[in-house]
Scaffold this motif. Structure first.
Motif, PDB file in Angstrom:
ATOM      1  N   ALA A  69       0.845  -1.192   0.000  1.00  0.00           N
ATOM      2  CA  ALA A  69       0.000   0.000   0.000  1.00  0.00           C
ATOM      3  C   ALA A  69       0.877   1.238   0.000  1.00  0.00           C
ATOM      4  CB  ALA A  69      -0.913   0.002   1.222  1.00  0.00           C
ATOM      5  N   ILE A  70       0.345   2.332  -0.554  1.00  0.00           N
ATOM      6  CA  ILE A  70       1.127   3.555  -0.690  1.00  0.00           C
ATOM      7  C   ILE A  70       1.318   4.253   0.656  1.00  0.00           C
ATOM      8  CG2 ILE A  70      -0.873   5.017  -1.290  1.00  0.00           C
ATOM      9  CD1 ILE A  70       2.495   5.429  -3.001  1.00  0.00           C
ATOM     10  N   GLY A  71       0.354   4.103   1.550  1.00  0.00           N
ATOM     11  CA  GLY A  71       0.463   4.724   2.876  1.00  0.00           C
ATOM     12  C   GLY A  71       0.802   6.195   2.791  1.00  0.00           C
ATOM     13  N   THR A  72       1.863   6.582   3.456  1.00  0.00           N
ATOM     14  CA  THR A  72       2.292   7.981   3.446  1.00  0.00           C
ATOM     15  C   THR A  72       3.389   8.221   2.403  1.00  0.00           C
ATOM     16  OG1 THR A  72       3.925   7.460   5.113  1.00  0.00           O
ATOM     17  CG2 THR A  72       1.827   8.316   5.899  1.00  0.00           C
ATOM     18  N   GLY A  73       3.716   7.204   1.608  1.00  0.00           N
ATOM     19  CA  GLY A  73       4.782   7.360   0.620  1.00  0.00           C
ATOM     20  C   GLY A  73       6.167   7.371   1.248  1.00  0.00           C
ATOM     21  N   GLY A  74       6.280   6.860   2.444  1.00  0.00           N
ATOM     22  CA  GLY A  74       7.575   6.797   3.141  1.00  0.00           C
ATOM     23  C   GLY A  74       8.276   5.490   2.804  1.00  0.00           C
ATOM     24  N   VAL A  75       9.258   5.563   1.913  1.00  0.00           N
ATOM     25  CA  VAL A  75       9.927   4.366   1.400  1.00  0.00           C
ATOM     26  C   VAL A  75      11.159   4.058   2.261  1.00  0.00           C
ATOM     27  CG1 VAL A  75      11.087   3.361  -0.610  1.00  0.00           C
ATOM     28  CG2 VAL A  75       9.154   4.944  -0.931  1.00  0.00           C
ATOM     29  N   ILE A  76      11.163   2.872   2.873  1.00  0.00           N
ATOM     30  CA  ILE A  76      12.327   2.479   3.691  1.00  0.00           C
ATOM     31  C   ILE A  76      13.064   1.362   2.954  1.00  0.00           C
ATOM     32  CG2 ILE A  76      13.113   1.710   5.968  1.00  0.00           C
ATOM     33  CD1 ILE A  76      10.336   2.566   7.055  1.00  0.00           C
ATOM     34  N   VAL A  77      14.334   1.611   2.651  1.00  0.00           N
ATOM     35  CA  VAL A  77      15.120   0.662   1.854  1.00  0.00           C
ATOM     36  C   VAL A  77      16.115  -0.078   2.761  1.00  0.00           C
ATOM     37  CG1 VAL A  77      16.698   0.447  -0.110  1.00  0.00           C
ATOM     38  CG2 VAL A  77      14.918   2.213  -0.133  1.00  0.00           C
ATOM     39  N   MET A  78      16.175  -1.403   2.596  1.00  0.00           N
ATOM     40  CA  MET A  78      17.117  -2.199   3.399  1.00  0.00           C
ATOM     41  C   MET A  78      17.996  -3.039   2.484  1.00  0.00           C
ATOM     42  SD  MET A  78      14.403  -3.421   6.243  1.00  0.00           S
ATOM     43  CE  MET A  78      12.905  -2.493   5.990  1.00  0.00           C
ATOM     44  N   ASP A  79      19.295  -2.953   2.679  1.00  0.00           N
ATOM     45  CA  ASP A  79      20.205  -3.679   1.784  1.00  0.00           C
ATOM     46  C   ASP A  79      20.325  -5.143   2.186  1.00  0.00           C
ATOM     47  OD1 ASP A  79      22.063  -3.978   3.835  1.00  0.00           O
ATOM     48  OD2 ASP A  79      23.370  -2.360   3.145  1.00  0.00           O
ATOM     49  N   GLU A  80      21.107  -5.886   1.378  1.00  0.00           N
ATOM     50  CA  GLU A  80      21.199  -7.346   1.535  1.00  0.00           C
ATOM     51  C   GLU A  80      21.758  -7.795   2.879  1.00  0.00           C
ATOM     52  OE1 GLU A  80      24.218  -8.971  -1.202  1.00  0.00           O
ATOM     53  OE2 GLU A  80      24.758  -6.897  -1.638  1.00  0.00           O
ATOM     54  N   ASP A  81      22.473  -6.928   3.578  1.00  0.00           N
ATOM     55  CA  ASP A  81      23.061  -7.323   4.865  1.00  0.00           C
ATOM     56  C   ASP A  81      22.147  -7.050   6.064  1.00  0.00           C
ATOM     57  OD1 ASP A  81      25.329  -8.055   3.512  1.00  0.00           O
ATOM     58  OD2 ASP A  81      26.272  -6.076   3.722  1.00  0.00           O
ATOM     59  N   THR A  82      20.968  -6.548   5.792  1.00  0.00           N
ATOM     60  CA  THR A  82      20.078  -6.166   6.902  1.00  0.00           C
ATOM     61  C   THR A  82      19.531  -7.400   7.630  1.00  0.00           C
ATOM     62  OG1 THR A  82      19.413  -4.297   5.547  1.00  0.00           O
ATOM     63  CG2 THR A  82      18.074  -4.745   7.488  1.00  0.00           C
ATOM     64  N   ASP A  83      19.543  -7.317   8.953  1.00  0.00           N
ATOM     65  CA  ASP A  83      18.969  -8.391   9.768  1.00  0.00           C
ATOM     66  C   ASP A  83      17.480  -8.096   9.952  1.00  0.00           C
ATOM     67  OD1 ASP A  83      18.131 -10.096  11.754  1.00  0.00           O
ATOM     68  OD2 ASP A  83      19.892  -9.826  13.032  1.00  0.00           O
ATOM     69  N   LEU A  84      16.659  -8.782   9.166  1.00  0.00           N
ATOM     70  CA  LEU A  84      15.224  -8.480   9.195  1.00  0.00           C
ATOM     71  C   LEU A  84      14.555  -8.845  10.520  1.00  0.00           C
ATOM     72  CD1 LEU A  84      13.927  -9.315   5.602  1.00  0.00           C
ATOM     73  CD2 LEU A  84      14.615  -7.120   6.552  1.00  0.00           C
TER      74      LEU A  84
ATOM     75  N   VAL B 113      15.059  -5.808  12.543  1.00  0.00           N
ATOM     76  CA  VAL B 113      14.221  -4.725  12.021  1.00  0.00           C
ATOM     77  C   VAL B 113      12.765  -4.925  12.453  1.00  0.00           C
ATOM     78  CG1 VAL B 113      13.223  -3.756   9.897  1.00  0.00           C
ATOM     79  CG2 VAL B 113      15.675  -4.117  10.051  1.00  0.00           C
ATOM     80  N   LEU B 114      12.283  -6.159  12.282  1.00  0.00           N
ATOM     81  CA  LEU B 114      10.880  -6.415  12.649  1.00  0.00           C
ATOM     82  C   LEU B 114      10.677  -6.260  14.155  1.00  0.00           C
ATOM     83  CD1 LEU B 114       8.076  -7.166  11.687  1.00  0.00           C
ATOM     84  CD2 LEU B 114       8.677  -9.575  11.916  1.00  0.00           C
ATOM     85  N   ALA B 115      11.667  -6.685  14.937  1.00  0.00           N
ATOM     86  CA  ALA B 115      11.566  -6.524  16.392  1.00  0.00           C
ATOM     87  C   ALA B 115      11.487  -5.034  16.745  1.00  0.00           C
ATOM     88  CB  ALA B 115      12.758  -7.169  17.088  1.00  0.00           C
ATOM     89  N   ARG B 116      12.271  -4.210  16.030  1.00  0.00           N
ATOM     90  CA  ARG B 116      12.271  -2.762  16.326  1.00  0.00           C
ATOM     91  C   ARG B 116      10.942  -2.119  15.923  1.00  0.00           C
ATOM     92  NH1 ARG B 116      11.546   0.983  18.296  1.00  0.00           N
ATOM     93  NH2 ARG B 116      12.779   2.853  18.726  1.00  0.00           N
ATOM     94  N   ILE B 117      10.431  -2.539  14.766  1.00  0.00           N
ATOM     95  CA  ILE B 117       9.137  -1.997  14.323  1.00  0.00           C
ATOM     96  C   ILE B 117       8.049  -2.393  15.327  1.00  0.00           C
ATOM     97  CG2 ILE B 117       7.342  -2.170  12.530  1.00  0.00           C
ATOM     98  CD1 ILE B 117       9.582  -2.342  10.440  1.00  0.00           C
ATOM     99  N   THR B 118       8.103  -3.638  15.760  1.00  0.00           N
ATOM    100  CA  THR B 118       7.086  -4.123  16.701  1.00  0.00           C
ATOM    101  C   THR B 118       7.215  -3.417  18.045  1.00  0.00           C
ATOM    102  OG1 THR B 118       7.069  -6.232  15.555  1.00  0.00           O
ATOM    103  CG2 THR B 118       6.115  -6.218  17.750  1.00  0.00           C
ATOM    104  N   LYS B 119       8.446  -3.108  18.436  1.00  0.00           N
ATOM    105  CA  LYS B 119       8.647  -2.372  19.693  1.00  0.00           C
ATOM    106  C   LYS B 119       7.929  -1.023  19.612  1.00  0.00           C
ATOM    107  CE  LYS B 119      12.213  -0.354  22.607  1.00  0.00           C
ATOM    108  NZ  LYS B 119      13.418   0.429  22.454  1.00  0.00           N
ATOM    109  N   PHE B 120       7.989  -0.415  18.443  1.00  0.00           N
ATOM    110  CA  PHE B 120       7.306   0.869  18.236  1.00  0.00           C
ATOM    111  C   PHE B 120       5.801   0.730  18.473  1.00  0.00           C
ATOM    112  CE2 PHE B 120       4.948   3.513  15.122  1.00  0.00           C
ATOM    113  CZ  PHE B 120       5.228   4.765  15.640  1.00  0.00           C
ATOM    114  N   TYR B 121       5.196  -0.274  17.848  1.00  0.00           N
ATOM    115  CA  TYR B 121       3.737  -0.411  17.989  1.00  0.00           C
ATOM    116  C   TYR B 121       3.344  -0.821  19.411  1.00  0.00           C
ATOM    117  CZ  TYR B 121       3.519   0.565  13.110  1.00  0.00           C
ATOM    118  OH  TYR B 121       3.640   1.210  11.911  1.00  0.00           O
ATOM    119  N   TYR B 122       4.214  -1.594  20.048  1.00  0.00           N
ATOM    120  CA  TYR B 122       3.974  -1.961  21.454  1.00  0.00           C
ATOM    121  C   TYR B 122       3.982  -0.690  22.312  1.00  0.00           C
ATOM    122  CZ  TYR B 122       5.132  -3.687  26.130  1.00  0.00           C
ATOM    123  OH  TYR B 122       5.153  -3.917  27.477  1.00  0.00           O
TER     124      TYR B 122
END
Lengths: 157, 441
Positions: free
Chosen positions: B311-326, B329-338
Motif C-alpha cells: 500500500a502507498i500509505g504515506t509514501g515513506g519508502v524504507i530501503v534495506m540492503d542485503e546485509d540487513t537483519d530483518l 528490524v521487525l523486532a524494532r518496528i514491533t517495539k514501536f507499535y507496542y
C-alpha cells in the motif's frame, strides 16, 4: 509544595483558552506552560491545572501520564533524545545511543547527578531522511556521526 | 515535471514572497464560487488523501451535513509519526502558506467555523514556523474577523495550531479529536463518523497536511489540470520520503506512478556500496514489505501498490540492503507499535507485547520454528479486532515480513541452540530420561 502559575503564564493561559470552545481542551497547552515553569509535572501542578480549568484532577492526570513529552519526573537541563526507530537504526541510531550513554555515564532514562543531562530513547522523530539524529530539548541535530555527536554534547555546558 | 508543493523559490515560506507569486489569490477565486462548486472541483480532480488511507478528498468533504445548526470544524492532521514518514515537515518549513490558504478554502467548502492544525509536539521548531506564517496571515487580515473585509465575503473562519505531546495514536483521526478536546486520546468507535459526530459532537472533516496544501493549486488551475498529473486513478504529485540504505535519503516530490526503482536508484542515488536490496517498505513502517527481487516495474500509486501486495500509505519508502537483519528490524518496528498502543483494545495491547517478546527471543537466537507460526497467528488475531487501525498497523509488518521473508526467519530460528556439553553427553545415553520424567524413576 504548592504550585502557582506566574502572572505572565496566567495571561498566556487566558490566550490559549480562547482557541477552544471548552476549557477542558486547553489542558495540553496549559500542561506545557506548567512544565516550562516548573521543569516537570508534579501532582501539585496537575491539581492547579485542574482548578484553573474547572475540571477533575484525575482527567489532568490521565492526559499528563499518557504522553511521552510531559515529564512526571525531573529531567536534565539538557534532555537528550535519541531516535532508534527503523530508519535511524539502519543508519546507526543504536551506535549513537550507545555513544551518548557512554559519554554521559548514565543509562537510558537516567539523569546525571548534577541535573545537567538526561537521556531518553525515543520513537520516530520524523528525521528519517537525515538519520541518525538526536534532539536536545526542542532542537534537532541530524546526519550525525560519533564525532559530530561528541562535539554537540561537549558544547552543552 | 512542475512541482506543486516544494517549489524551488527562495524564501517561499515568507508571506511577502508567497503573495508575490500569486499567493492568497486563489482563496478569492474560491469565495466567488459556491461551497458545493468548490467541493465538486476537488471531487473531479480525483485528489486522494495523503495521510495513508488514500480516500477521495472531495467525497469526504461531501459527507459533511448541509443543514445543521451546529458549528462545523476542519482538523488538519500533522501528527506525522509513522516511522519512514517525514514529508509534512517539508511543507511546514518550505510552504506553510499553501497549508493556510488550503485550510481557508477547505473550511469554506465545508462551511467550517474553525480549523485546528494538529502538529506533533516534537516538531516544536516547525510549529514555530507555521505559527509565524499564521500570525502574518492574521495580521494581513487573511484569516479571522478581518477576512470579511479583505475578501468581501460574509464568510469568516479561524485557524489554530494544536501541539501534540508525543503519542503516535493521535495521528488516528478520532484520537486526534479527543486530544484536541483535552481528553485521553483513545480512538472512538465508528460509526458515528466525524462528519456526523466529530469535535465537541459537531460535524468535522479531518485531512492530512499534504492533502490540504494541494487544494490552492487545484482551485487555481482547475480539476482537469490536476487530474492529468501522474496516474489517472491517483492523480497529482506525492512527497516521497526515502530513507534507510540509500545514498541520498530525503523527500522527493514526484508525480504518482513513478517507478519504485526510479525513486530508489535515480532520485535517491541507489544503495551504498552497490549492494543488493533485500527489502523495501513502500509507505511507512506499517505497510506490507516487498522483496528486493520483486521491485522491478512497481509504480508508486495507491492502485499499483495494492496490486503488488502492499500500500502507498504515506509514501515513506524504507530501503534495506542485503546485509540487513530483518529479525532485528521487525523486532524494532514491533517495539514501536507496542510502545504506541494506547492500551484500549486487548488484542492490540497484549498482542503487540507478545509479538515483541517472541521476536526478541528469536533475535537472541533462542527462537524455534513454531515461534514463526505463533507470530503470524497472533498478528492475525490483532488484525481487524481493534477499534482503530493501529492494530492492523502492528499486525501487518509481522504477518507480511514473516510470510514474505520466511527464508530469513527460518534461518534465524534454525541457529544451533547451545546446550551445555554435559547435557549433550547425558542426552545421548539411552538410559537418560527427560528431566520431567526423572521424578518417576
Amino acid at each position: 509544595m504548592d504550585f502557582k502559575f506566574t502572572e505572565e503564564n496566567l495571561a498566556k493561559i487566558e490566550a490559549v483558552r480562547k482557541k477552544y470552545p471548552a476549557s477542558k481542551a486547553a489542558v495540553m497547552p496549559v500542561l506545557y506552560i506548567a512544565q516550562e515553569q516548573n521543569g516537570y509535572i508534579t501532582k501539585e501542578v496537575m491539581d492547579e491545572v485542574a482548578k484553573l480549568l474547572g475540571i477533575n484532577s484525575v482527567d489532568v492526570l490521565g492526559v499528563a501520564t499518557f504522553y511521552t513529552m510531559y515529564h512526571t519526573n525531573p529531567i536534565g537541563k539538557y534532555h537528550v533524545q535519541v531516535c532508534t526507530n527503523v530508519s535511524c537504526m539502519l543508519r546507526g541510531g543504536y551506535e549513537m545511543l550507545d555513544h551518548v550513554v557512554k559519554k554521559l555515564g548514565i543509562d537510558v532514562n537516567g539523569l546525571t547527578s548534577d541535573g545537567k543531562f538526561s537521556i531518553e530513547e525515543v520513537e520516530c522523530m520524523g528525521s528519517c531522511g537525515t538519520a541518525p539524529m538526536i534532539a536536545v530539548n526542542d532542537d534537532y541535530y541530524e546526519n550525525l556521526t560519533k564525532e559530530k555527536l561528541t562535539e554537540i554534547l561537549d558544547s552543552l555546558k | 515535471m512542475e512541482k506543486i508543493l516544494l517549489l524551488d523559490i527562495p524564501n517561499y515560506h515568507r508571506i511577502d514572497v508567497y503573495k508575490e507569486h500569486g499567493g492568497y489569490e486563489t482563496v478569492k477565486k474560491a469565495y466567488s464560487m459556491t461551497p458545493d462548486e468548490v467541493i465538486d472541483e476537488v471531487k473531479k480532480s480525483g485528489l486522494r488523501g495523503r495521510g495513508g488511507a488514500s480516500f477521495l478528498t472531495g467525497l469526504k468533504w461531501s459527507f459533511m451535513p448541509k443543514t445543521t445548526d451546529k458549528p462545523k470544524y476542519l482538523c488538519i492532521n500533522g501528527d506525522e509519526s509513522e516511522p519512514g514518514s517525514f514529508k509534512d515537515r517539508q511543507i511546514f518549513e518550505r510552504n506553510p502558506h499553501a497549508l493556510i490558504e488550503g485550510a481557508l478554502i477547505a473550511c469554506y467548502a465545508i462551511q467550517a467555523k474553525a480549523a485546528y492544525i494538529y502538529i506533533r509536539g516534537e516538531y516544536h521548531n516547525w510549529i514555530q514556523m507555521v505559527q509565524k506564517a499564521l500570525d502574518d496571515a492574521y495580521e494581513m487580515g487573511l484569516v479571522g474577523e478581518k477576512m470579511k473585509e479583505t475578501f468581501s465575503t460574509p464568510y469568516e473562519c479561524n485557524i489554530y495550531i494544536h501541539k501534540g505531546a508525543g503519542a503516535y495514536i493521535c495521528g488516528e483521526e478520532s484520537s486526534l479529536m479527543n486530544s484536541i478536546e483535552g481528553k485521553r486520546p483513545y480512538p472512538r468507535v465508528k460509526p458515528p463518523f466525524p462528519a456526523q459526530n466529530g469535535l465537541w459532537g459537531c460535524p468535522t472533516t479531518i485531512n492530512n497536511v499534504e492533502t490540504i496544501s494541494n487544494i490552492p493549486s487545484i482551485i487555481k488551475n482547475g480539476w482537469e489540470w490536476f487530474s492529468k498529473i501522474g496516474e489517472a486513478r491517483h492523480p497529482g504529485t506525492l512527497l516521497f520520503g526515502v530513507s534507510g540504505h540509500v545514498n541520498k535519503p530525503g523527500v522527493y516530490e514526484l508525480p504518482t506512478g513513478v517507478l519504485l526503482t526510479d525513486l530508489i536508484y535515480n532520485y535517491a542515488g541507489g544503495v551504498p556500496g552497490g549492494k543488493k536490496i533485500k527489502c523495501v517498505i513502500p509507505g511507512g513502517s506499517s505497510m506490507p514489505p516487498l522483496r528486493g527481487e520483486q521491485l522491478e516495474g512497481i509504480k508508486m500509486d495507491a492502485e499499483s501498490l495494492k496490486a503488488a501486495g502492499s500500500a502507498i500509505g504515506t509514501g515513506g519508502v524504507i530501503v534495506m540492503d542485503e546485509d540487513t537483519d530483518l529479525v532485528r528490524v521487525l523486532a524494532r518496528i514491533t517495539k514501536f507499535y507496542y510502545h504506541e498502543s494506547c492500551g484500549q483494545c486487548t488484542p492490540c495491547r497484549e498482542g503487540t507485547g507478545w509479538m515483541l517478546k517472541t521476536l526478541n527471543r528469536i533475535a537472541r537466537g533462542q527462537g524455534t520454528a513454531s515461534d514463526l507460526d505463533l507470530l503470524v497467528d497472533v498478528a492475525k488475531n490483532i488484525e481487524g479486532n481493534t477499534v482503530c487501525a493501529l492494530g492492523d498497523a502492528a499486525a501487518w509488518p509481522v504477518k507480511f515480513m514473516i510470510t514474505r521473508f520466511r527464508d530469513e526467519f527460518e534461518k534465524a530460528v534454525k541457529r544451533e541452540i547451545v546446550i551445555p556439553a554435559a547435557n549433550k553427553v547425558h542426552s545421548m545415553r539411552n538410559t537418560a530420561l527427560p528431566l520431567a520424567d526423572r521424578s518417576k524413576s
